[in-house]
Design a protein around this motif. Structure first.
Motif, PDB file in Angstrom:
ATOM      1  N   GLY A 447      46.168  49.784  54.259  1.00  0.00           N
ATOM      2  CA  GLY A 447      44.900  50.962  55.381  1.00  0.00           C
ATOM      3  C   GLY A 447      44.691  49.010  56.375  1.00  0.00           C
ATOM      4  N   TYR A 448      44.145  48.448  55.836  1.00  0.00           N
ATOM      5  CA  TYR A 448      43.496  47.349  56.571  1.00  0.00           C
ATOM      6  C   TYR A 448      44.284  46.128  57.560  1.00  0.00           C
ATOM      7  CZ  TYR A 448      43.367  45.865  51.479  1.00  0.00           C
ATOM      8  OH  TYR A 448      43.824  45.746  50.148  1.00  0.00           O
ATOM      9  N   SER A 449      43.732  45.587  58.283  1.00  0.00           N
ATOM     10  CA  SER A 449      44.929  44.450  58.392  1.00  0.00           C
ATOM     11  C   SER A 449      45.639  43.020  57.896  1.00  0.00           C
ATOM     12  CB  SER A 449      44.093  43.430  59.597  1.00  0.00           C
ATOM     13  OG  SER A 449      43.045  42.575  58.842  1.00  0.00           O
ATOM     14  N   ARG A 450      46.328  43.014  57.833  1.00  0.00           N
ATOM     15  CA  ARG A 450      47.405  41.542  57.460  1.00  0.00           C
ATOM     16  C   ARG A 450      46.384  40.378  57.191  1.00  0.00           C
ATOM     17  NH1 ARG A 450      52.707  40.469  60.362  1.00  0.00           N
ATOM     18  NH2 ARG A 450      51.505  39.399  61.415  1.00  0.00           N
ATOM     19  N   LEU A 451      45.749  40.020  57.907  1.00  0.00           N
ATOM     20  CA  LEU A 451      44.611  38.905  57.565  1.00  0.00           C
ATOM     21  C   LEU A 451      43.600  39.136  56.729  1.00  0.00           C
ATOM     22  CD1 LEU A 451      44.013  37.250  61.865  1.00  0.00           C
ATOM     23  CD2 LEU A 451      45.050  36.474  59.326  1.00  0.00           C
ATOM     24  N   GLU A 452      42.897  40.435  56.880  1.00  0.00           N
ATOM     25  CA  GLU A 452      42.608  40.917  55.993  1.00  0.00           C
ATOM     26  C   GLU A 452      42.840  40.827  54.498  1.00  0.00           C
ATOM     27  OE1 GLU A 452      39.146  44.743  54.229  1.00  0.00           O
ATOM     28  OE2 GLU A 452      39.855  44.421  56.857  1.00  0.00           O
ATOM     29  N   ALA A 453      44.632  40.896  54.766  1.00  0.00           N
ATOM     30  CA  ALA A 453      44.707  41.734  52.980  1.00  0.00           C
ATOM     31  C   ALA A 453      44.816  40.045  52.940  1.00  0.00           C
ATOM     32  CB  ALA A 453      45.865  42.025  53.172  1.00  0.00           C
ATOM     33  N   PHE A 454      45.168  38.921  53.594  1.00  0.00           N
ATOM     34  CA  PHE A 454      45.414  37.439  53.164  1.00  0.00           C
ATOM     35  C   PHE A 454      44.133  37.214  52.629  1.00  0.00           C
ATOM     36  CE2 PHE A 454      44.714  32.891  54.490  1.00  0.00           C
ATOM     37  CZ  PHE A 454      46.299  32.327  53.423  1.00  0.00           C
ATOM     38  N   ALA A 455      42.695  37.515  53.631  1.00  0.00           N
ATOM     39  CA  ALA A 455      41.187  37.395  52.872  1.00  0.00           C
ATOM     40  C   ALA A 455      40.933  37.430  51.867  1.00  0.00           C
ATOM     41  CB  ALA A 455      40.723  37.559  53.886  1.00  0.00           C
ATOM     42  N   ARG A 456      41.635  38.747  51.453  1.00  0.00           N
ATOM     43  CA  ARG A 456      40.962  39.592  49.820  1.00  0.00           C
ATOM     44  C   ARG A 456      42.346  38.985  49.061  1.00  0.00           C
ATOM     45  NH1 ARG A 456      38.405  44.340  49.987  1.00  0.00           N
ATOM     46  NH2 ARG A 456      37.609  44.897  52.437  1.00  0.00           N
ATOM     47  N   LEU A 457      42.933  38.513  49.641  1.00  0.00           N
ATOM     48  CA  LEU A 457      44.422  37.931  48.420  1.00  0.00           C
ATOM     49  C   LEU A 457      43.813  36.168  47.898  1.00  0.00           C
ATOM     50  CD1 LEU A 457      46.372  37.269  47.024  1.00  0.00           C
ATOM     51  CD2 LEU A 457      47.780  36.677  48.638  1.00  0.00           C
ATOM     52  N   MET A 458      42.664  35.819  48.870  1.00  0.00           N
ATOM     53  CA  MET A 458      42.142  34.267  48.472  1.00  0.00           C
ATOM     54  C   MET A 458      41.163  34.479  47.483  1.00  0.00           C
ATOM     55  SD  MET A 458      44.160  31.921  50.562  1.00  0.00           S
ATOM     56  CE  MET A 458      45.497  33.005  49.378  1.00  0.00           C
ATOM     57  N   VAL A 555      57.387  36.853  32.437  1.00  0.00           N
ATOM     58  CA  VAL A 555      57.169  36.228  32.684  1.00  0.00           C
ATOM     59  C   VAL A 555      55.315  35.586  33.019  1.00  0.00           C
ATOM     60  CG1 VAL A 555      57.246  34.834  34.998  1.00  0.00           C
ATOM     61  CG2 VAL A 555      59.272  36.384  34.388  1.00  0.00           C
ATOM     62  N   GLY A 556      54.591  36.728  33.179  1.00  0.00           N
ATOM     63  CA  GLY A 556      53.199  36.616  33.004  1.00  0.00           C
ATOM     64  C   GLY A 556      52.670  37.968  33.753  1.00  0.00           C
ATOM     65  N   LYS A 557      51.059  37.216  34.051  1.00  0.00           N
ATOM     66  CA  LYS A 557      50.078  37.919  34.896  1.00  0.00           C
ATOM     67  C   LYS A 557      50.167  38.064  36.349  1.00  0.00           C
ATOM     68  CE  LYS A 557      46.666  37.064  36.409  1.00  0.00           C
ATOM     69  NZ  LYS A 557      46.496  36.639  37.710  1.00  0.00           N
ATOM     70  N   CYS A 558      49.583  38.911  36.880  1.00  0.00           N
ATOM     71  CA  CYS A 558      49.725  39.051  38.633  1.00  0.00           C
ATOM     72  C   CYS A 558      48.900  39.494  39.569  1.00  0.00           C
ATOM     73  CB  CYS A 558      51.578  38.700  38.927  1.00  0.00           C
ATOM     74  SG  CYS A 558      51.595  40.865  39.263  1.00  0.00           S
ATOM     75  N   TYR A 559      49.199  39.066  40.813  1.00  0.00           N
ATOM     76  CA  TYR A 559      47.381  39.895  41.059  1.00  0.00           C
ATOM     77  C   TYR A 559      48.517  40.079  42.607  1.00  0.00           C
ATOM     78  CZ  TYR A 559      43.304  40.721  44.906  1.00  0.00           C
ATOM     79  OH  TYR A 559      43.034  41.454  44.896  1.00  0.00           O
ATOM     80  N   ILE A 560      48.146  41.357  43.214  1.00  0.00           N
ATOM     81  CA  ILE A 560      49.517  42.578  43.747  1.00  0.00           C
ATOM     82  C   ILE A 560      47.943  43.032  44.986  1.00  0.00           C
ATOM     83  CG2 ILE A 560      50.481  43.676  44.843  1.00  0.00           C
ATOM     84  CD1 ILE A 560      51.594  40.899  43.139  1.00  0.00           C
ATOM     85  N   GLN A 561      47.969  42.711  46.110  1.00  0.00           N
ATOM     86  CA  GLN A 561      46.762  42.408  47.251  1.00  0.00           C
ATOM     87  C   GLN A 561      46.945  43.905  47.649  1.00  0.00           C
ATOM     88  OE1 GLN A 561      43.372  40.917  47.272  1.00  0.00           O
ATOM     89  NE2 GLN A 561      43.306  43.666  48.547  1.00  0.00           N
ATOM     90  N   GLY A 562      46.116  45.698  46.860  1.00  0.00           N
ATOM     91  CA  GLY A 562      46.527  46.607  47.021  1.00  0.00           C
ATOM     92  C   GLY A 562      46.621  47.621  46.314  1.00  0.00           C
ATOM     93  N   ILE A 563      46.663  47.002  45.049  1.00  0.00           N
ATOM     94  CA  ILE A 563      47.201  47.910  43.966  1.00  0.00           C
ATOM     95  C   ILE A 563      46.415  47.552  42.576  1.00  0.00           C
ATOM     96  CG2 ILE A 563      48.912  47.811  44.552  1.00  0.00           C
ATOM     97  CD1 ILE A 563      50.329  46.156  42.270  1.00  0.00           C
ATOM     98  N   MET A 564      44.761  46.529  42.765  1.00  0.00           N
ATOM     99  CA  MET A 564      44.237  46.417  41.928  1.00  0.00           C
ATOM    100  C   MET A 564      43.309  47.453  41.692  1.00  0.00           C
ATOM    101  SD  MET A 564      46.570  43.491  40.986  1.00  0.00           S
ATOM    102  CE  MET A 564      45.246  42.845  40.070  1.00  0.00           C
TER     103      MET A 564
END
Length: 586
Positions: A447-458, A555-564
C-alpha cells in the motif's frame, strides 16, 4: 562405575620434603555427594601435547602437560589438597560413566568450595613478579570503581615505577587474556567458572579472585580508564586489556544466567571442545534442569549429527517457536557434520558467510509473520526428535524470481571499509527494474510506494542500537538517512549498523508476486518463501526432486517486506480457511 550419588575426589599430596621438583603424587577416593564432601574444582584447558606421568594411588597415570603443571603448582606445602578434576575423576573410557558424570556437572561445580581457574605458568620473559604486577593492575581498576576520587587510589607498583616495569606487567597480562590464553577457547570452562560461588584465577604463583575482575569491569565500562593507566597504555596493550574485559563480561553474563538456553548456546558456540558433542553438553549446566530432557542424557555413544539434531528439535520445543532456526543452523557442505540435516544447529564450525546471531535473535520478536496461523504444534515437533526431518505446517508465500547478491564477507573481520552505497544502489536498481526483468509494482502490494518499500527493507522496519537491540519502530523518520547513506554521507551510527545487518552475507530477493526482501546469500532462483506456525519470520526452502511436492531442503530465514506483521493473512475473513500444508524439511 560411579553411581549418581558418587564422586571421585583427588587428594593432591604435598611435595616430598618440600621439593617443588619432586614427582606429583596423589591418592583418589570415592565419596557420596549426599555427604557434601569438601573439595575445590579445577578449570583448565586440555591440550594434545605428549602426556606426562604422575602417581595416583600407587599407579602411574598419564595426564596432559597443562594439568601436570597445575598439579605441581597447586600442591600445598603442609597439607593435602582435595580437588575434583575431570581428567582424573571421571573414567574417560567408560562412556556410560562419562555420560552420567557430565549430566551431574552442574552439581559438581555448584557444590565445590571454590573453583581454581588454572591459566598456566608465565611464559618466557615474564617473571613471577611481573605476573603479580599484572593482577595488581586489575586490582587497581577495581579499587578505582568505588573511589570518590580516582587520584586517591594508590598506584600499583607497575604504574608507580618506571615504564619498563609496566610493559613487563602488561606482557604478563597479555598471556592471560583472550586470544593469547587457551583457557578462554575451551567450551567447558564457561560453566566451570559460572556455576561456583567462589572463583580464583591462578597464573603461576599469582592469584586473583573473580569478583575483583567483575568490579574492574565497572571501571572499564562505566567510570573510564584512570588517567595514568590510559596515558601509558599502547594501542596493542589497550586491545588485549579490552579483550580480557569483554570476555569476562560474557562469562559474567553466564554467571548471572541472563541468557536463555538458545542464547547461551549461540553466545558460546565459537569455543572449542575435543569431542564435538561437548559443544552442547558443556553448556547444559547453565540451563534450567529439564530444558532439553533427551539431550541432557549426554550420550557419547550416538553420532554427533544426532546430538545436534535432537538438541535443535528440543530447542524449538523449549522456545515453543522457530527462533532456533534464524541464526546459522546450516554449514557449507564441505565443513558440515556428516549426516546432519540442513535445519539442525551445527556447532562443529562457523559458516563461511555468517549472520550476526545477536542481530537475528534480538530482532526476532519484533516481527509476527505467522499472525493469523495457529500456534506451533509442539507435540508434532517433539515427534521429530529421533528423525532427520522436520515436519512443519505453514503457508507458501511464493517462489524467488530474482536474486541480487549483497555484501559478502567472512564472519571474522567484516570490513567496514566496504561501502554500502554500491550494494544499496545495485539493490535499488534491481527493485526499479533497471537491471532485471523482475517487476516490483508501484505502489507496492503493502500500500505504500516502491521507494518506501525499499527504504523499509534497508532498515528491516526497525532501528537497532549499538548492541543490536531494536530501539525504534517508527522508521519513516529515518528514510532520509537511508538515501544519505547511498550518497556516502555520514549518518547516525545506529542506522549504519541497522542497514549493514540487513545486507551483510545476504541477497536481495524478489518473489514472482513482486515482494522484495533479503535472504541468505546462497539463495537460488526457484527457492520458495514460507511462513510456518511458530515462525515470527519467513523461511526459504529449496524444493526436492523427490516426486513428493511436500519435501524440501532448508535454506534459511528471510525478511520479506510487507508480510512481517502477518499481512499475508490479514485479509482472510473468519469464513475463509488459510490454505496450509505440512512439509517435510531435510
Amino acid at each position: 562405575m560411579l553411581s549418581k550419588d558418587q564422586i571421585r575426589i583427588l587428594h593432591l599430596l604435598p611435595p616430598a620434603q618440600n621439593d617443588v621438583e619432586s614427582p606429583v603424587v596423589c591418592e583418589i577416593s570415592v565419596a557420596s555427594r549426599s555427604d557434601n564432601p569438601d573439595y575445590e574444582a579445577l578449570s583448565y584447558a586440555w591440550d594434545d601435547r605428549a602426556p606426562l606421568t604422575i602417581q595416583v594411588s600407587g599407579s602411574e597415570v598419564k595426564v596432559t602437560p597443562r594439568l601436570y603443571n597445575a598439579l605441581r603448582q597447586l600442591r600445598l606445602r603442609d597439607r593435602v589438597r582435595n580437588l575434583w578434576i575431570d581428567q582424573l575423576c571421571i573414567n574417560q573410557w567408560d562412556l556410560e560413566e562419562k555420560a552420567l558424570q557430565v549430566q551431574l556437572m552442574r552439581s559438581t561445580y555448584t557444590r565445590c568450595s571454590r573453583c581454581l581457574v588454572w591459566l598456566g605458568m608465565p611464559p618466557a620473559g615474564v617473571t613471577a613478579a611481573d605476573a603479580q604486577n599484572a593482577f595488581d593492575i586489575i586490582r587497581y581498576l577495581a579499587a578505582v570503581s568505588s573511589a570518590e576520587v580516582m587520584q586517591s587510589v594508590p598506584l600499583p607498583s607497575a604504574l608507580a615505577d618506571d615504564r619498563p616495569a609496566f610493559d613487563r606487567a602488561m606482557k604478563a597480562l597479555r598471556a592471560v587474556a583472550h586470544g593469547h590464553n587457551p583457557w578462554w577457547n575451551r567450551v567447558w570452562t564457561v560453566q566451570e567458572v559460572a556455576l561456583p560461588d567462589e572463583v580464583l584465577l591462578v597464573f603461576g604463583n599469582a592469584t586473583l579472585p573473580w569478583d575483583i575482575i567483575v568490579t574492574a569491569i565497572h571501571t572499564w565500562t562505566i567510570r573510564g580508564i584512570p588517567w595514568r593507566l590510559g596515558q601509558w597504555l599502547s594501542k596493542e596493550q589497550r586491545h588485549y586489556l579490552s579483550e580480557l574485559m569483554v570476555h569476562s563480561i560474557w562469562v559474567n553474563v553466564a554467571k548471572k544466567r541472563y541468557d536463555n538456553p538458545l542464547e547461551t548456546l549461540n553466545r558460546w558456540r565459537f569455543r572449542l571442545a575435543t569431542d564435538l558433542r561437548d559443544k552442547a553438553f558443556a553448556l547444559f549446566g547453565l540451563f534450567p534442569a529439564g530444558s532439553l530432557p533427551r539431550s541432557e542424557e549426554c550420550r557419547y555413544d550416538i553420532p554427533i549429527a544426532d546430538v545436534f539434531s535432537c538438541m535443535t528439535v528440543e530447542m524449538i520445543v523449549n522456545e515453543r517457536g522457530l527462533r532456533p532456526l534464524v541464526g546459522n543452523p546450516r554449514l557449507e557442505a564441505y565443513k558440515a557434520t556428516p549426516g546432519i540435516p540442513r535445519w539442525a544447529i551445527d556447532l562443529s564450525a562457523w559458516p563461511d558467510h555468517d549472520l550476526d546471531w545477536f542481530y537475528q535473535c534480538y530482532g526476532y520478536d519484533v516481527y509476527d509473520a505467522d499472525k493469523g496461523l495457529e500456534p506451533l504444534d509442539v507435540d508434532a515437533v517433539s515427534a521429530c526428535v529421533s528423525e532427520k526431518t522436520l515436519k512443519l505446517k505453514g503457508v507458501r508465500i511464493g517462489s524467488v524470481k530474482c536474486v541480487q547478491e549483497g555484501i559478502r564477507g567472512f564472519r571474522r573481520g567484516w570490513s567496514e571499509d566496504i561501502s554500502l552505497k554500491e550494494t544499496m544502489q545495485k539493490w535499488l536498481d534491481t527493485v526499479e527494474g533497471k537491471v532485471t526483468a523482475a517487476v516490483v509494482p508501484d505502489p507496492y502490494p503493502a500500500g505504500y510506494s516502491r521507494l518506501e518499500a525499499f527504504a523499509r527493507l534497508m532498515l528491516g522496519d526497525v532501528i537497532r542500537d549499538g548492541n543490536q537491540v531494536p530501539e525504534d519502530r517508527e522508521v519513516d523518520k529515518y528514510f532520509p538517512n537511508v538515501w544519505a547513506l547511498m550518497d556516502s554521507r555520514d549518518v547516525d551510527s545506529d542506522v549504519h549498523l541497522t542497514v549493514h545487518g540487513m545486507l551483510a552475507n545476504q541477497a536481495l530477493v524478489i518473489t514472482q508476486t513482486g515482494l522484495i526482501g533479503s535472504a541468505l546469500i546462497d539463495t537460488e532462483l526457484g527457492d520458495e518463501v514460507w511462513v510456518f506456525r511458530g515462525g515470527k519470520v519467513p523461511f526459504t526452502l529449496r524444493p526436492r526432486d523427490s516426486g513428493n511436492g511436500a519435501e524440501y531442503d532448508f535454506v534459511g530465514k528471510c525478511y520479506i517486506q510487507g508480510i512481517m506483521q502477518g499481512e499475508a493473512f490479514a485479509n482472510n475473513s473468519s469464513s475463509q480457511t488459510i490454505s496450509e500444508q505440512t512439509v517435510i524439511i531435510h
